[in-house]
Design a protein around this motif. Structure first.
Motif, PDB file in Angstrom:
ATOM      1  N   GLY A 103       0.578  15.453  -1.151  1.00 51.32           N
ATOM      2  CA  GLY A 103      -0.076  15.829   0.091  1.00 51.32           C
ATOM      3  C   GLY A 103      -1.555  15.502   0.109  1.00 51.32           C
ATOM      4  N   ALA A 104      -2.008  14.703  -0.869  1.00 48.89           N
ATOM      5  CA  ALA A 104      -3.434  14.404  -1.002  1.00 48.89           C
ATOM      6  C   ALA A 104      -3.786  12.994  -0.557  1.00 48.89           C
ATOM      7  CB  ALA A 104      -3.877  14.621  -2.447  1.00 48.89           C
ATOM      8  N   GLY A 105      -2.912  12.355   0.229  1.00 49.10           N
ATOM      9  CA  GLY A 105      -3.208  11.025   0.729  1.00 49.10           C
ATOM     10  C   GLY A 105      -3.335  10.012  -0.389  1.00 49.10           C
ATOM     11  N   GLU A 106      -4.357   9.158  -0.298  1.00 55.16           N
ATOM     12  CA  GLU A 106      -4.548   8.093  -1.284  1.00 55.16           C
ATOM     13  C   GLU A 106      -5.170   8.580  -2.590  1.00 55.16           C
ATOM     14  OE1 GLU A 106      -5.597   3.991   0.349  1.00 55.16           O
ATOM     15  OE2 GLU A 106      -6.402   5.329   1.881  1.00 55.16           O
ATOM     16  N   SER A 107      -5.490   9.856  -2.662  1.00 58.64           N
ATOM     17  CA  SER A 107      -6.080  10.396  -3.887  1.00 58.64           C
ATOM     18  C   SER A 107      -4.973  10.620  -4.905  1.00 58.64           C
ATOM     19  CB  SER A 107      -6.814  11.712  -3.587  1.00 58.64           C
ATOM     20  OG  SER A 107      -7.397  12.241  -4.751  1.00 58.64           O
ATOM     21  N   GLN A 108      -4.618   9.572  -5.620  1.00 59.50           N
ATOM     22  CA  GLN A 108      -3.447   9.596  -6.493  1.00 59.50           C
ATOM     23  C   GLN A 108      -3.684  10.452  -7.730  1.00 59.50           C
ATOM     24  OE1 GLN A 108      -2.711   5.437  -7.237  1.00 59.50           O
ATOM     25  NE2 GLN A 108      -1.903   5.075  -5.189  1.00 59.50           N
ATOM     26  N   SER A 109      -2.661  11.227  -8.097  1.00 58.91           N
ATOM     27  CA  SER A 109      -2.753  12.071  -9.284  1.00 58.91           C
ATOM     28  C   SER A 109      -2.344  11.273 -10.522  1.00 58.91           C
ATOM     29  CB  SER A 109      -1.831  13.288  -9.129  1.00 58.91           C
ATOM     30  OG  SER A 109      -0.483  12.878  -9.067  1.00 58.91           O
ATOM     31  N   GLY A 110      -2.594  11.851 -11.701  1.00 54.61           N
ATOM     32  CA  GLY A 110      -2.284  11.158 -12.939  1.00 54.61           C
ATOM     33  C   GLY A 110      -0.810  10.882 -13.129  1.00 54.61           C
ATOM     34  N   ASP A 111       0.053  11.714 -12.552  1.00 49.46           N
ATOM     35  CA  ASP A 111       1.496  11.490 -12.685  1.00 49.46           C
ATOM     36  C   ASP A 111       2.069  10.750 -11.484  1.00 49.46           C
ATOM     37  OD1 ASP A 111       1.128  13.563 -10.912  1.00 49.46           O
ATOM     38  OD2 ASP A 111       2.635  14.884 -11.789  1.00 49.46           O
ATOM     39  N   GLY A 112       1.172  10.189 -10.636  1.00 50.82           N
ATOM     40  CA  GLY A 112       1.600   9.380  -9.502  1.00 50.82           C
ATOM     41  C   GLY A 112       1.037   7.976  -9.622  1.00 50.82           C
ATOM     42  N   GLY A 113       0.899   7.331  -8.485  1.00 50.09           N
ATOM     43  CA  GLY A 113       0.384   5.971  -8.452  1.00 50.09           C
ATOM     44  C   GLY A 113       1.410   5.001  -7.917  1.00 50.09           C
ATOM     45  N   ASP A 114       0.949   3.819  -7.535  1.00 52.78           N
ATOM     46  CA  ASP A 114       1.843   2.785  -7.017  1.00 52.78           C
ATOM     47  C   ASP A 114       2.702   2.222  -8.149  1.00 52.78           C
ATOM     48  OD1 ASP A 114       0.412   3.082  -4.591  1.00 52.78           O
ATOM     49  OD2 ASP A 114      -1.083   1.626  -5.270  1.00 52.78           O
ATOM     50  N   ILE A 115       3.859   1.652  -7.781  1.00 49.81           N
ATOM     51  CA  ILE A 115       4.725   1.028  -8.783  1.00 49.81           C
ATOM     52  C   ILE A 115       5.006  -0.414  -8.392  1.00 49.81           C
ATOM     53  CG2 ILE A 115       5.774   3.176  -9.539  1.00 49.81           C
ATOM     54  CD1 ILE A 115       8.264   2.410  -7.879  1.00 49.81           C
ATOM     55  N   ILE A 116       5.340  -1.228  -9.401  1.00 49.93           N
ATOM     56  CA  ILE A 116       5.684  -2.632  -9.171  1.00 49.93           C
ATOM     57  C   ILE A 116       6.970  -2.966  -9.922  1.00 49.93           C
ATOM     58  CG2 ILE A 116       3.324  -3.401  -8.756  1.00 49.93           C
ATOM     59  CD1 ILE A 116       3.264  -4.451 -11.654  1.00 49.93           C
ATOM     60  N   PHE A 117       7.681  -3.963  -9.395  1.00 59.50           N
ATOM     61  CA  PHE A 117       8.782  -4.562 -10.134  1.00 59.50           C
ATOM     62  C   PHE A 117       8.202  -5.726 -10.922  1.00 59.50           C
ATOM     63  CE2 PHE A 117      12.386  -7.505 -10.650  1.00 59.50           C
ATOM     64  CZ  PHE A 117      13.277  -6.644 -11.294  1.00 59.50           C
ATOM     65  N   THR A 118       8.484  -5.761 -12.227  1.00 60.74           N
ATOM     66  CA  THR A 118       7.728  -6.641 -13.112  1.00 60.74           C
ATOM     67  C   THR A 118       8.286  -8.068 -13.170  1.00 60.74           C
ATOM     68  OG1 THR A 118       8.986  -5.745 -14.985  1.00 60.74           O
ATOM     69  CG2 THR A 118       6.829  -4.792 -14.520  1.00 60.74           C
ATOM     70  N   LYS A 119       8.394  -8.685 -12.018  1.00 59.88           N
ATOM     71  CA  LYS A 119       8.742 -10.092 -11.901  1.00 59.88           C
ATOM     72  C   LYS A 119       7.947 -10.649 -10.732  1.00 59.88           C
ATOM     73  CE  LYS A 119      11.086 -14.000 -12.248  1.00 59.88           C
ATOM     74  NZ  LYS A 119      10.923 -14.912 -13.399  1.00 59.88           N
ATOM     75  N   LYS A 120       7.270 -11.765 -10.933  1.00 59.91           N
ATOM     76  CA  LYS A 120       6.517 -12.374  -9.843  1.00 59.91           C
ATOM     77  C   LYS A 120       7.441 -13.275  -9.026  1.00 59.91           C
ATOM     78  CE  LYS A 120       1.922 -12.244 -11.901  1.00 59.91           C
ATOM     79  NZ  LYS A 120       0.732 -13.039 -12.282  1.00 59.91           N
ATOM     80  N   PHE A 121       7.292 -13.184  -7.699  1.00 57.33           N
ATOM     81  CA  PHE A 121       8.096 -13.971  -6.778  1.00 57.33           C
ATOM     82  C   PHE A 121       7.186 -14.812  -5.897  1.00 57.33           C
ATOM     83  CE2 PHE A 121      10.598 -10.120  -7.641  1.00 57.33           C
ATOM     84  CZ  PHE A 121      11.775 -10.692  -8.106  1.00 57.33           C
ATOM     85  N   LYS A 122       7.704 -15.955  -5.476  1.00 59.06           N
ATOM     86  CA  LYS A 122       6.948 -16.890  -4.649  1.00 59.06           C
ATOM     87  C   LYS A 122       7.607 -17.075  -3.284  1.00 59.06           C
ATOM     88  CE  LYS A 122       5.002 -21.584  -4.762  1.00 59.06           C
ATOM     89  NZ  LYS A 122       4.800 -22.796  -5.612  1.00 59.06           N
ATOM     90  N   ASN A 123       8.770 -17.661  -3.247  1.00 56.38           N
ATOM     91  CA  ASN A 123       9.559 -17.821  -2.021  1.00 56.38           C
ATOM     92  C   ASN A 123      10.785 -16.933  -2.144  1.00 56.38           C
ATOM     93  OD1 ASN A 123       7.876 -19.940  -0.896  1.00 56.38           O
ATOM     94  ND2 ASN A 123       8.796 -21.316  -2.404  1.00 56.38           N
ATOM     95  N   PHE A 124      10.936 -15.984  -1.245  1.00 59.13           N
ATOM     96  CA  PHE A 124      11.993 -14.994  -1.423  1.00 59.13           C
ATOM     97  C   PHE A 124      12.278 -14.266  -0.105  1.00 59.13           C
ATOM     98  CE2 PHE A 124       7.949 -12.890  -2.056  1.00 59.13           C
ATOM     99  CZ  PHE A 124       8.080 -11.708  -1.336  1.00 59.13           C
ATOM    100  N   GLU A 125      13.407 -13.582  -0.070  1.00 57.66           N
ATOM    101  CA  GLU A 125      13.690 -12.593   0.968  1.00 57.66           C
ATOM    102  C   GLU A 125      14.068 -11.299   0.274  1.00 57.66           C
ATOM    103  OE1 GLU A 125      16.079 -11.899   5.144  1.00 57.66           O
ATOM    104  OE2 GLU A 125      16.896 -13.350   3.711  1.00 57.66           O
ATOM    105  N   MET A 126      13.381 -10.237   0.614  1.00 57.87           N
ATOM    106  CA  MET A 126      13.630  -8.917   0.050  1.00 57.87           C
ATOM    107  C   MET A 126      14.192  -8.010   1.128  1.00 57.87           C
ATOM    108  SD  MET A 126      10.800  -6.233  -1.355  1.00 57.87           S
ATOM    109  CE  MET A 126      11.216  -4.582  -1.882  1.00 57.87           C
ATOM    110  N   LYS A 127      15.247  -7.272   0.794  1.00 62.42           N
ATOM    111  CA  LYS A 127      15.826  -6.304   1.722  1.00 62.42           C
ATOM    112  C   LYS A 127      15.800  -4.921   1.079  1.00 62.42           C
ATOM    113  CE  LYS A 127      18.809  -9.454   4.319  1.00 62.42           C
ATOM    114  NZ  LYS A 127      20.168  -9.686   4.870  1.00 62.42           N
ATOM    115  N   PHE A 128      15.634  -3.912   1.900  1.00 61.20           N
ATOM    116  CA  PHE A 128      15.546  -2.541   1.393  1.00 61.20           C
ATOM    117  C   PHE A 128      15.800  -1.560   2.538  1.00 61.20           C
ATOM    118  CE2 PHE A 128      11.455  -4.128   2.705  1.00 61.20           C
ATOM    119  CZ  PHE A 128      10.875  -3.099   3.430  1.00 61.20           C
ATOM    120  N   ASP A 129      16.192  -0.338   2.191  1.00 61.66           N
ATOM    121  CA  ASP A 129      16.273   0.764   3.137  1.00 61.66           C
ATOM    122  C   ASP A 129      15.168   1.744   2.797  1.00 61.66           C
ATOM    123  OD1 ASP A 129      18.641  -0.450   3.976  1.00 61.66           O
ATOM    124  OD2 ASP A 129      19.918   0.933   2.842  1.00 61.66           O
TER     125      ASP A 129
END
Length: 287
Positions: free
Chosen positions: A96-122
């Motif tokens: 509930g603190a907006g962009e003020s990320q806590s130590g147990d939070g933060g953005d995540i990434i999938f550890t593969k770089k992509f160039k030309n792709f189509e990604m689908k998600f719900d």
């Protein structure tokens, strides 16, 4: 860990003292005479897609609802604790603190770089919630000029953002221009039209297609925007946004040269402090 040092040349600019916490980090970094911080792009090992299942449509399933294999925190070596698997979904539990990320939070990434792709998600969002999907992202560090410590710059200064938002209840929906901060928009640059988001708590489908610089966002089965990277028009859009050369020179440099020479980068999901759920995350390489 291999690091490649870049020194940037662009016009001098002074960051606003009213900027957000992450802007202040960039402003406090060691800065060249031209006003832009020197930065490093961190290159880590990438996951092998051969170990992931492929569905009947030819998409590689990068989140199957049971495992976080291939995922980690941006600038971290593991998935932050607030990202969990719940009922087959990838869930972020907000502070509930907006962009003020806590130590147990933060953005995540999938550890593969992509160039030309189509990604689908719900995706679905909590009431008044905010999140985002990043693509072509790089992990970028600068050095704090006061402490000398290396600090990670926020992911969104090197990546476009497919906005995830409760349009009806989050104030960001009324900011920006012409709805360009509403769901499925290219954040702060291009509005998603038609705006066909479902209410908070309901599942939406999303897709992002990148092919030779052409980018298309889709929401709930409709293409809602198209734009073209590495063009004069792309530079013009950046200059008209919060990432302009004058307002945020480091972000402008990274976004104007999106993906570096290879034109590739990571996919990521944002911790914006609110509960959000993702599922059926899959990707097809278009090379």
């Amino acid at each position: 860990m291999k690091k490649i040092l870049f020194t940037i040349a662009c016009a001098a600019a002074v960051l606003s003292v009213t900027a957000c916490k992450n802007k202040k980090a960039a402003a406090n970094a060691e800065t060249a005479d031209n006003g832009v911080p020197a930065y490093e792009v961190v290159e880590n090992a990438q996951v092998d897609l051969a170990g992931f299942p492929v569905d009947d449509e030819g998409y590689t399933v990068i989140f199957d609802g049971t495992s976080l294999n291939g995922w980690r925190g941006y600038g971290k070596d593991k998935v932050p604790a607030r990202w969990t698997i719940e009922d087959g979904c990838l869930k972020f539990t907000g502070t509930g603190a907006g962009e003020s990320q806590s130590g147990d939070g933060g953005d995540i990434i999938f550890t593969k770089k992509f160039k030309n792709f189509e990604m689908k998600f719900d995706w679905k969002i909590s009431k008044g919630g905010n999140s985002g999907v990043f693509y072509l992202a790089r992990e970028v560090t600068t050095k704090n000029k006061e402490t000398g410590e290396t600090q990670y710059e926020p992911i969104y200064i090197s990546s476009p953002e497919y906005q995830i938002l409760d349009n009806a209840n989050h104030p960001d929906a009324k900011l920006g221009k012409d709805g360009n901060r509403q769901s499925a928009s290219l954040y702060d640059m291009i509005p998603a039209k038609p705006q066909n988001q479902k209410p908070f708590g309901e599942w939406n489908t999303g897709s992002i297609m990148v092919y030779q610089g052409t980018v298309v966002h889709a929401q709930n089965g409709e293409n809602v925007l198209e734009y073209h990277l590495w063009t004069p028009k792309w530079t013009e859009m950046l200059q008209a946004s919060k990432f302009s050369q004058e307002a945020w020179p480091l972000a402008f440099e990274l976004l104007n040269n999106l993906g570096g020479d290879a034109h590739e980068g990571y996919i990521g999901f944002q911790d914006h402090g609110n509960d959000v759920w993702y599922r059926n995350i899959r990707i097809k390489i278009l090379d």
